[in-house]
Scaffold this motif. Structure first.
Motif, PDB file in Angstrom:
ATOM      1  N   TYR A 129       0.852  -1.185   0.000  1.00  0.00           N
ATOM      2  CA  TYR A 129       0.000   0.000   0.000  1.00  0.00           C
ATOM      3  C   TYR A 129       0.887   1.234   0.000  1.00  0.00           C
ATOM      4  N   SER A 130       0.497   2.198  -0.782  1.00  0.00           N
ATOM      5  CA  SER A 130       1.206   3.477  -0.845  1.00  0.00           C
ATOM      6  C   SER A 130       0.197   4.602  -0.675  1.00  0.00           C
ATOM      7  N   PRO A 131       0.465   5.574   0.221  1.00  0.00           N
ATOM      8  CA  PRO A 131      -0.486   6.696   0.395  1.00  0.00           C
ATOM      9  C   PRO A 131      -0.760   7.447  -0.896  1.00  0.00           C
ATOM     10  N   GLU A 132       0.160   7.396  -1.843  1.00  0.00           N
ATOM     11  CA  GLU A 132      -0.062   8.072  -3.124  1.00  0.00           C
ATOM     12  C   GLU A 132      -1.181   7.410  -3.924  1.00  0.00           C
ATOM     13  N   ASP A 133      -1.556   6.191  -3.545  1.00  0.00           N
ATOM     14  CA  ASP A 133      -2.607   5.478  -4.271  1.00  0.00           C
ATOM     15  C   ASP A 133      -3.988   6.088  -4.030  1.00  0.00           C
ATOM     16  N   ASP A 134      -4.116   6.879  -2.959  1.00  0.00           N
ATOM     17  CA  ASP A 134      -5.431   7.461  -2.613  1.00  0.00           C
ATOM     18  C   ASP A 134      -5.802   8.604  -3.488  1.00  0.00           C
TER      19      ASP A 134
END
Length: 134
Positions: A129-134
């Motif tokens: 999971y990467s916060p940039e995916d949001d």
């Protein structure tokens, strides 16, 4: 989340001498675990009795417990049974949900074993999971 997939070849004994398990008992066990949003299928295939289960539940619930219990109880009434139940449970204490676990049945006896085929889920099956995916 509770994800599970499994199968059992149901046999009355390991002797393979036409020792069939009590079908009424098996049907009652399966009916007690049927329902909800999961696959629970007991059927004859080419003269042999099989159970197939699968599902993906948002939470570990009584339905998840019923499937695991069904797997174990079949082994106690059909002593020659064998098969596997793969499950992933992110609500199990001490488990981060990054691994599948295997319940293996041999001769009706169930053992829990680590999975080396699908685990660790990240990165083997999913990207981190990467916060940039949001």
């Amino acid at each position: 989340m509770f994800e599970f997939h499994g199968w059992l070849a149901i046999q009355g004994s390991a002797a393979r001498e036409d020792d069939e398990p009590d079908q009424d008992v098996l049907r009652r066990l399966v009916e007690s675990a049927s329902g909800g949003s999961s696959l629970v299928d007991l059927r004859w295939i080419n003269g042999e009795l099989f159970l197939h289960v699968g599902g993906l539940l948002n939470r570990r619930s009584s339905e998840a417990d019923e499937v695991v219990d069904l797997f174990e109880r079949i082994g106690s009434v059909a002593l020659g049974s064998y098969g596997v139940l793969y499950y992933r449970d992110d609500e199990k204490p001490g488990n981060d949900g990054n691994a599948f676990h295997v319940l293996a049945m041999r001769r009706g006896q169930v053992t829990e074993e680590p999975d080396g085929h699908l685990s660790p889920v990240i990165p083997r099956l999913e990207d981190p999971y990467s916060p940039e995916d949001d």
